[in-house]
Design an enzyme around this catalytic site. Sequence first.
Site, PDB file in Angstrom:
ATOM      1  N   LYS B  79       0.851  -1.195   0.000  1.00  0.00           N
ATOM      2  CA  LYS B  79       0.000   0.000   0.000  1.00  0.00           C
ATOM      3  C   LYS B  79       0.883   1.240   0.000  1.00  0.00           C
ATOM      4  O   LYS B  79       1.915   1.280   0.682  1.00  0.00           O
ATOM      5  CB  LYS B  79      -0.906  -0.024   1.233  1.00  0.00           C
ATOM      6  N   SER B 154      -9.798   1.863   2.723  1.00  0.00           N
ATOM      7  CA  SER B 154      -8.887   2.558   1.820  1.00  0.00           C
ATOM      8  C   SER B 154      -7.876   1.641   1.124  1.00  0.00           C
ATOM      9  O   SER B 154      -7.343   2.020   0.089  1.00  0.00           O
ATOM     10  CB  SER B 154      -8.142   3.655   2.567  1.00  0.00           C
ATOM     11  N   SER B 178     -10.053  -0.307   6.955  1.00  0.00           N
ATOM     12  CA  SER B 178      -9.414  -0.159   5.643  1.00  0.00           C
ATOM     13  C   SER B 178      -8.693  -1.386   5.089  1.00  0.00           C
ATOM     14  O   SER B 178      -8.308  -1.391   3.930  1.00  0.00           O
ATOM     15  CB  SER B 178      -8.424   1.013   5.663  1.00  0.00           C
TER      16      SER B 178
END
Lengths: 96, 485
Positions: B79, B154, B178
């Site tokens: 990420k 996210s 997330s």
Amino acid sequence: MARITKDQVKHVAHLARLSVTEKEVDTFTEQLDAIIGFAEQLNELDTDGVEPTTHVLDIHNVLREDKQRPSLDREEALKNAPDQEDGQVKVPSVLE
Amino acid sequence: MSILEESFSSIHKKLHNKEMKVSDLVDASYSRIKEVDDKVQAFLTLDEQGAKEQAKKLDEALENNDTRGLLFGLPAGIKDNIVTNGLRTTCASQLLSNFEPVHNATVINWLENAESVTIGKLNMDEFAMGSSNENSGFQTTRNPWNIEYVPGGSSGGSAASVAAGEVTFALGSDTGGSIRQPASYCGVVGLKPTYGRVSRFGLVAFASSLDQIGPLTRTVEDNALVLGEIAGHCKKDSTSADVSVPDYLSSLTGDVKGLRIAVPKEYLGEGVNEDVKQRVLEALKVLEEQGATWEEVSLPHSQYAVAAYYLLASSEASANLARFDGVRYGVRAENPNNLIDMYKETRSNGFGDEVKRRIMLGTFALSSGYYDAYYKKAQKVRTLIKQDFDKIWENYDVVIGPTAPTTAFKVGEKIDDPLTMYANDILTIPVNLAGVPAISVPCGFSEGLPVGLQIIAKPFEEGTVYRVAHAFEQATDHHKAKPEL
């Protein structure tokens, strides 16, 4: 009654170092008012005598000996700086 | 089946039998990305040269039978809020579109020790603020099961890249859901560890009292393997817990006899889609057949979690994001009149709407005259939510419910209404506020889109989470389903 006014939104934007257009002030006033209104449901709860939680773990200060250790060299530290001079970060003048 | 969709143990067997090389794995990853990432849009930055050099080194080690890492040769996606030395890290923000970190996050160093291969950096909602990836400053990642739908957020890029078979695993971060919500939407396994279990050093901070890094994988076993490598005490994160890391694989016994499951009525109530509810009840039946028992319980303060969370997370974010001022890094506004003007223009040009909205909310909640009414009140409610869980642990081993109230929604469907978007996280947020570990595992479908089962346990009981998730997974075929791209 509005929970947050346009003037408050402008003040908060300044505190947060954000420049906002008049149109953004309108949008943010409306949206923040709705979010704060939503958050006011917390007032339904009686929290007298309840300790606030800042951290879930039982944590305490972590100390170490104050000894010199290798760290980033200057060139690396400045690698991402948008403007620099003589090995230092350069910014617009602070005093007018 | 693509080699990247096989389990870690199956891949490792092939490597050790010399049926293939690490370079083949890495090539397979990039060719899959070339094949499908135009559609999925999971990656923001690729490191093809770095990954190929790393593969070559690992192949030499393999030749010499010198493979030490438990994640040897496995292609991984990271990420883009986890810093990687010399590899662009943007947090999906225009403000950091040119940022090249000068050090690695602890988890990246530990993955290097475990000998996995970093393929590239994955899309997300800007600074991890969002539930759909639509808040990315660059692109909207799509759900591999149906590209008209969001992957969740996210960590949407992380979940989508694993679901699309582009990598063998990905790292994400979870502040209010997330990791788990996108894992649920994309039909993969995603774990949020106990707060403090994994070092946050080098994770660009959103809400420091809630953020945790965790793995996204196709199976529970693979997930346990990755966590085993990234968990542990780190001197560079003062909130990292000095608690020994157990062998998570030894938890995967398949035995849930006598397990006591609590099912909060608030997690199957109003707002939870009927199909989602059915899939969860079916999952409970599977566990029951294996000797577990479940009872309905109440987490009475659940309904207040979202409000408390948005006040707390936004307040912490408003302080954490103050560092993005255009002085030391990032894209600085051109020709400012003075210093304050430079800060304001840099931040206004660089941040997207959701980030600005949360900074404003947090600044307001912390400002003089409102601090007690909003921030402190939310902290007290956080205590009540944590106590709800503490009471459950007196009589139960795990809490089970859906990960999200619905399956994935369409791109564009909720973007204009922040409050509706926030409601997505209603079942994941309490877990972050309480600091406990939780996983999302696939438990079936609703109208062609995956449903996720959430399993929550006591602090540092990731082993229990994995044991239950694994027993459920092995008894069902949900994890074998693959999207067609």
